[in-house]
Design a protein around this motif. Sequence first.
Motif: not given
Lengths: 340, 797
Positions: B535-537, B644-646, B667-670, B680-683
């Motif tokens: 799921x997270x690639x 998993x990020x753009x 990332x759009x696929x994630x 959605x933003x993740x850090x």
Amino acid sequence: MIKEELININQEAEKEIESSNDLKTLNEIRIKIFGKSGSITILSKGMRDLSNDDRPIIGALINEVRSNLENKLKQKEEFFKNQELLNKLENEKVDITEPSKDCEIGALHPIARVIDKLTDICVELGFSVVEGPEVETDYYNFEAMNIPKNHPSRDMQDTFFISENILLRSQTSAVQAREMEVRKPPFKIICPGKTYRNENDSTHSPIFHQLEGLVVDEKISMADLKAMLTIIMKKLFGEDTTIRFRPSFFPFTEPSIEVDVSCPNCHGRGCSTCKGTGMLELLGAGIVNPKVLEISGIDSKKYSGFAFGFGLDRTAMILNDINNIRYFYKNDVRFLKQMK
Amino acid sequence: MKVTYNWLKELTDINVPAEELASKLTSAGMEVEEIIYQNEHLHDVVVGKILKIEKHPQADRLVVCQVDIGKEIVQIITAATNVFEGAVVPVSLPGADLVNGVKIQKAKMRGVESCGMFCSGQELGIDENYFEGAGVDGILILPNDMKIGTPIDQALMLNDIIFDIGITPNRADCMSVVGIAREVCALYGIKLKKINLNYDIDIYSKETVRDFVNVDVETQNCYRYMAAAITNLKIERSPLWLRARLNAVGIKPINNMVDITNYVLIEMGQPLHAFDGEHIGGKQIVVRQAKFGEKITALNHNTYDLDESVMVIADENKPMVIAGVIGGMDSCINNETSTCVLEGAVFDLKSIRVTSRKFGVRTDSSARYEKGVNIANAEVGIARALHLVSSLKCGKVVRGIIDIATKKNESRKVIGSIDKINEILGVEIPTKDMVSILNNLGIETTLQGRNLICNVPPFREDIENDNDLAEEIIRLYGYDVYDKIDYKLFKNAYITEGCPHPRLNLERAFRNMLVMKGFYENISYTLVSQDMTNKLLLNDERTNLVKLANPISEDISCLRSSLAHSLFQNVSYNLSVGNKNLKLFECGRTFISKSSNELPIENNYLGMVACDENFDFFYLKGIIELLLNKTSATYELVRSSEPYLHPGIAADIIIDKVKVGSFGKIHPLVAENYDIPHNVFYGEINTGILAQLPEKKFHVQNISKFPIVERDLAIVVDEEIKVGDLISSIKSSCGKLYYDVKLFDIYRNANIGENKKSLAFNIKLSDMEKTLTDEEVSQIVNKILKSLTYKYGATLR
């Protein structure tokens, strides 16, 4: 004559000032008195026609009237300005029930908050905060805690295994031996953290939180345990909290006890939180089994200790009136929001 | 462990209210979890006799009965078809409240009065195993000799009180009625009654036990094996009192011989096994480890494949019993059995435990063996069983008992120090109380100076040292002594320094800052589904998940290798229940497996996620800076390669060439994998590494006496020129006059050109020596512009 005229002017002007309605009329009055052809101005001009004897007397009188009227005008003017400001402020008023802007705060998780609170309490009391791995060896989780392989006391905990000797710690007690190996008495430690058991039903979560405490020194007794736990529980639940011991069994303590804490909700009278008993079963504790001290290289003839461990999920439930253990790990904002 | 009050009364002279006994036992560590009154639902039910049956005048299916209930004759209407005149039956009278919830009242049925109801076995809570006729579809027909009018609980021996007691693993000896009885004796200072172990031997026969069986013990896991033989066995129903005892503690009565073995198991804690003597091949019992390939069909009808780890009781050919765990079908007692060989054995507890786990079979026998049965117990167990055989006249006991013991059974001497015991307890217990408590527990204790000389009986293997003695003494003396103790008594170990945990402290600061920024703290399951890596690639070491060998279910079978998975799931869940504008964070561990035989790498991370219309990359960047600013870290940001990020809207945080975190747009696929929006933003930041940095120190510089001057500068550059580079250039052009520079506007529009952007900077200058003149400021600004034009092709806007 001039004297009477002055008194007259004074009286008239005072009346007019008093009855004026706004700054504009007040200004007109000022001009009428002090303007180029104002009554006082004209009178002042007539001073030079007076005799040397009268001049100072009349002069003083004019000055008196002038300052009186100037004062009155100033007072009135301040009154009007004040009035105007009040009106302005009144017009600027807002609806204070409108929602606030841009300062919405979040909330800490109730279990994390219990950990914060307990670690603060214990650090104050001289405990050091330590941690251990969540994935542990069989040795530290069991054998060093006097729970040999295939011993019946292993049944007390359903354990998740990774392989034969690697497991998810089933108790924060696993950290005891690790610390005893590297520390010299006297020491006091606590270890908060996640623990894992192979059970999942309405009252058990496979992942939950414990806080382990361990004190090692010379001549540590059950009375010391009672004293220390009483202080911690009072700081956690309130000054009127009391605790009570009941016999129990843990392989790593002897004697072993369960510690009941007076219900902070009903103060021992009995309520739904404590199921009517007035007491809550919250901790396991006891005198460290001398075998456990020896296993980790501490001379059990010289030193003794006490240990305690408690469930933080349950503590968080009690402190926040939470009645469903499932809420903790769902992280639903509707739940978290209530504990801002 | 269930025991009944009547059973305890048979072994002790106890006679106090059940609740009092229960609370005393609990306070001594034998926690009574439940008190069950067997007759709770049997009041107002009596033995009655049907005198006369007549047809109901209004209903074909009903009959009207005149019933003698002792003190009177009552009229009862029934639809039951198995009643007859003269039948003795259980009659529930008005007021009865049966186990199935039926409450009895006087009622008219089709105009005729009925003063009660006849009961079936089921309505009394019993079955055919317990009482003949209780299983039939209809009314329970009682034996004719039952006294009319007797309350049914007495008549059917269902008037006992059952205590369900939680036994801790150190007290294997209390997995028996006699063990609990010993505790009762110690609590009340009374003596255990002598248990009858006498039995008659068939003195007229010349046969001895050796004529029926020979025993060889070939494994070290068997510490003692005893065998007795019984002939002329008559298999039948046990007497009611015996069935009543077994039924009360939850064991199904089967036949007299099996019931006797179960009775002894419960009473003495000694598992016994009864073989059909004719089915022991070669009349030979061999206690051995099974051979690979052997099989056995057990009493639960399952067939088990055996191997060398399993101990069996075999005859000359084949395994008959999985030792200590479960018997086999072939050699068990049946209704035709006439000769029985009775086994009483003691096995190694670990061996039984391993086998019981291996097959997933837990029986009353294995439950006791795996906690430890002491060597002496086999002897009393066998004797008690033979006593019952001979007193119930089920058969004749053959002369002799085979007894092969590899371990000895001896009392041990433990010397306890009175002073040490008091030191452990922290309270002074009178010496005479110590001595009497231990003696009452069956630990013969005498005083010698300041020592207790304790003769510890074999069934108390748990007693070894002062701590053990201290526990026995205090639990019976009463823990309430501590209720009176002043809690300020704590004297020892008070001079320790309390050290907070550096990482937890840093995390606490971060957590509080994020809460102020509107984030909610999460705590998620660290156990996740294996598909998190897909799921997270993920494509690096984080695909090496720590996997559980015994998971509850697939969705919680692995330890997470990234917090992103937990937080994306939490976003998804919250959106699904209608929560919006989500800002969540979690402090927790991630795990990367090295191999299943070593401890994995555990890292501590702070992860944060936002799904909020007002949120963007630079808002997140601000929060990351806010947090990092709390530490002494000097870091740089580089384009992130987090899968998993753009790829274009994400950065890695680097400190000393080490990646300590990353942040950016998902990332759009994630996003699709988690069924969450694209914005959605993740850090995340590694708090373990940050906590190792030295504490932040400040070096304060002198401030100028002269005011700051500021200028705005708007330039146009190509889109790919980086703002960071422009700011560095401006800084260096200002030289020592630099005070601050801020970008306050970015503007893109066709009229400034394709692929161009206009940037507006606010530049602050300050001189330590003087107030800067307009001219000096203009000079600097020109220098800045010149440099920007030369290096980045900037034009003034």
